[in-house]
Design a protein around this motif. Structure first.
Motif, PDB file in Angstrom:
ATOM      1  N   ALA A 144     -40.663  57.218  91.144  1.00 31.03           N
ATOM      2  CA  ALA A 144     -40.078  58.209  90.237  1.00 31.03           C
ATOM      3  C   ALA A 144     -38.617  58.468  90.599  1.00 31.03           C
ATOM      4  N   THR A 145     -38.350  58.585  91.899  1.00 34.54           N
ATOM      5  CA  THR A 145     -36.974  58.800  92.339  1.00 34.54           C
ATOM      6  C   THR A 145     -36.097  57.604  91.982  1.00 34.54           C
ATOM      7  N   ALA A 146     -36.608  56.410  92.185  1.00 36.96           N
ATOM      8  CA  ALA A 146     -35.859  55.201  91.837  1.00 36.96           C
ATOM      9  C   ALA A 146     -35.585  55.143  90.335  1.00 36.96           C
ATOM     10  N   ALA A 147     -36.561  55.528  89.531  1.00 32.04           N
ATOM     11  CA  ALA A 147     -36.373  55.531  88.075  1.00 32.04           C
ATOM     12  C   ALA A 147     -35.319  56.557  87.674  1.00 32.04           C
ATOM     13  N   ASP A 148     -35.358  57.750  88.286  1.00 30.42           N
ATOM     14  CA  ASP A 148     -34.360  58.781  88.001  1.00 30.42           C
ATOM     15  C   ASP A 148     -32.965  58.307  88.375  1.00 30.42           C
ATOM     16  N   LEU A 149     -32.861  57.678  89.532  1.00 30.95           N
ATOM     17  CA  LEU A 149     -31.562  57.165  89.970  1.00 30.95           C
ATOM     18  C   LEU A 149     -31.054  56.069  89.037  1.00 30.95           C
ATOM     19  N   ALA A 150     -31.942  55.226  88.558  1.00 31.06           N
ATOM     20  CA  ALA A 150     -31.540  54.169  87.627  1.00 31.06           C
ATOM     21  C   ALA A 150     -31.018  54.759  86.328  1.00 31.06           C
TER      22      ALA A 150
ATOM     23  N   ALA B 275     -26.227  56.180  83.043  1.00 32.14           N
ATOM     24  CA  ALA B 275     -25.392  57.175  82.366  1.00 32.14           C
ATOM     25  C   ALA B 275     -23.961  57.140  82.886  1.00 32.14           C
ATOM     26  N   VAL B 276     -23.812  57.013  84.204  1.00 35.10           N
ATOM     27  CA  VAL B 276     -22.478  56.945  84.794  1.00 35.10           C
ATOM     28  C   VAL B 276     -21.760  55.684  84.338  1.00 35.10           C
ATOM     29  N   LEU B 277     -22.473  54.562  84.313  1.00 32.42           N
ATOM     30  CA  LEU B 277     -21.862  53.312  83.863  1.00 32.42           C
ATOM     31  C   LEU B 277     -21.452  53.392  82.401  1.00 32.42           C
ATOM     32  N   SER B 278     -22.288  54.004  81.581  1.00 26.43           N
ATOM     33  CA  SER B 278     -21.963  54.159  80.156  1.00 26.43           C
ATOM     34  C   SER B 278     -20.736  55.045  79.976  1.00 26.43           C
ATOM     35  N   GLU B 279     -20.701  56.145  80.735  1.00 25.90           N
ATOM     36  CA  GLU B 279     -19.555  57.057  80.639  1.00 25.90           C
ATOM     37  C   GLU B 279     -18.276  56.364  81.091  1.00 25.90           C
TER      38      GLU B 279
ATOM     39  N   ALA C  30     -13.085  53.831  79.700  1.00 22.22           N
ATOM     40  CA  ALA C  30     -12.225  52.653  79.687  1.00 22.22           C
ATOM     41  C   ALA C  30     -11.889  52.262  78.259  1.00 22.22           C
ATOM     42  N   GLN C  31     -12.868  52.337  77.366  1.00 19.04           N
ATOM     43  CA  GLN C  31     -12.634  52.016  75.960  1.00 19.04           C
ATOM     44  C   GLN C  31     -11.666  53.014  75.342  1.00 19.04           C
ATOM     45  N   ASP C  32     -11.839  54.304  75.652  1.00 17.72           N
ATOM     46  CA  ASP C  32     -10.929  55.331  75.138  1.00 17.72           C
ATOM     47  C   ASP C  32      -9.509  55.096  75.632  1.00 17.72           C
ATOM     48  N   GLU C  33      -9.368  54.716  76.888  1.00 19.95           N
ATOM     49  CA  GLU C  33      -8.049  54.444  77.448  1.00 19.95           C
ATOM     50  C   GLU C  33      -7.406  53.249  76.752  1.00 19.95           C
ATOM     51  N   LYS C  34      -8.190  52.212  76.460  1.00 21.49           N
ATOM     52  CA  LYS C  34      -7.654  51.044  75.747  1.00 21.49           C
ATOM     53  C   LYS C  34      -7.184  51.436  74.349  1.00 21.49           C
ATOM     54  N   LYS C  35      -7.995  52.270  73.674  1.00 19.05           N
ATOM     55  CA  LYS C  35      -7.618  52.734  72.340  1.00 19.05           C
ATOM     56  C   LYS C  35      -6.336  53.556  72.402  1.00 19.05           C
ATOM     57  N   PHE C  36      -6.241  54.432  73.392  1.00 12.79           N
ATOM     58  CA  PHE C  36      -5.053  55.270  73.534  1.00 12.79           C
ATOM     59  C   PHE C  36      -3.813  54.410  73.751  1.00 12.79           C
TER      60      PHE C  36
END
Length: 126
Positions: free
Chosen positions: A50-56, A61-65, A70-76
Motif C-alpha cells: 500500500a505504501t509503495a502504491a501511494d508513493l508511486a 503526480a510530481v512527474l506530471s506537474e 516545463a510545457q508552460d515554460e516552453k509556451k511562455f
C-alpha cells in the motif's frame, strides 16, 4: 547488516545481484547473524504494498506537474519570442493586442493566446 542488501551475495558458487532472489535453507538461516534475515508477515507485506502504491501515485503526480511546468515554460518562451517580433501596429493605442493579432498568434503557436498573456509577455520583454 543493511549494507549486505546493497552488495552481491555469493551462495553455492553463484553470485546473486541486488534484487535477484536467493533461496536459503534452514541451515543457511541458522548460520546468519541474529536479525539478518526476517520473514515479512502478511500484514506487513500488505502495508508495504500500500505504501509503495501511494508513493508511486505521488511520484506520478510530481512527474506530471513537472512536465506541465516545463510545457508552460516552453509556451511562455515561444510567446515571448513571437510578441517581441510584432510591429507596433499589432497593438491598440492602449497597448492591448488587437483581436486579429491574438488569432494569428494562437494559430502560429498552436495554443490559445489571451490578451492578458500578451500583456504579461510585453511587460517582461521591456
Amino acid at each position: 547488516m543493511s549494507h549486505i542488501a546493497n552488495m552481491r551475495i555469493k551462495k553455492d558458487g553463484k553470485i546473486h545481484k541486488v534484487g535477484q532472489p536467493v533461496s536459503l535453507t534452514e541451515e543457511d538461516l541458522a548460520r546468519l547473524p541474529q536479525g539478518a534475515a526476517t520473514a515479512m508477515t502478511e500484514e506487513a507485506a500488505e502495508a508495504f504494498a500500500a505504501t509503495a502504491a501511494d508513493l508511486a501515485i505521488k511520484l506520478q503526480a510530481v512527474l506530471s506537474e513537472t512536465a506541465e511546468q516545463a510545457q508552460d515554460e516552453k509556451k511562455f518562451q515561444a510567446l515571448k519570442a513571437a510578441v517581441a517580433g510584432l510591429p507596433e501596429e499589432a497593438f491598440r493605442v492602449d497597448g492591448d493586442a488587437r483581436a486579429d493579432t491574438l488569432k494569428t498568434l494562437s494559430a502560429d503557436l498552436g495554443f490559445d493566446v489571451t490578451a492578458e498573456a500578451v500583456a504579461i509577455v510585453r511587460t517582461s520583454n521591456e
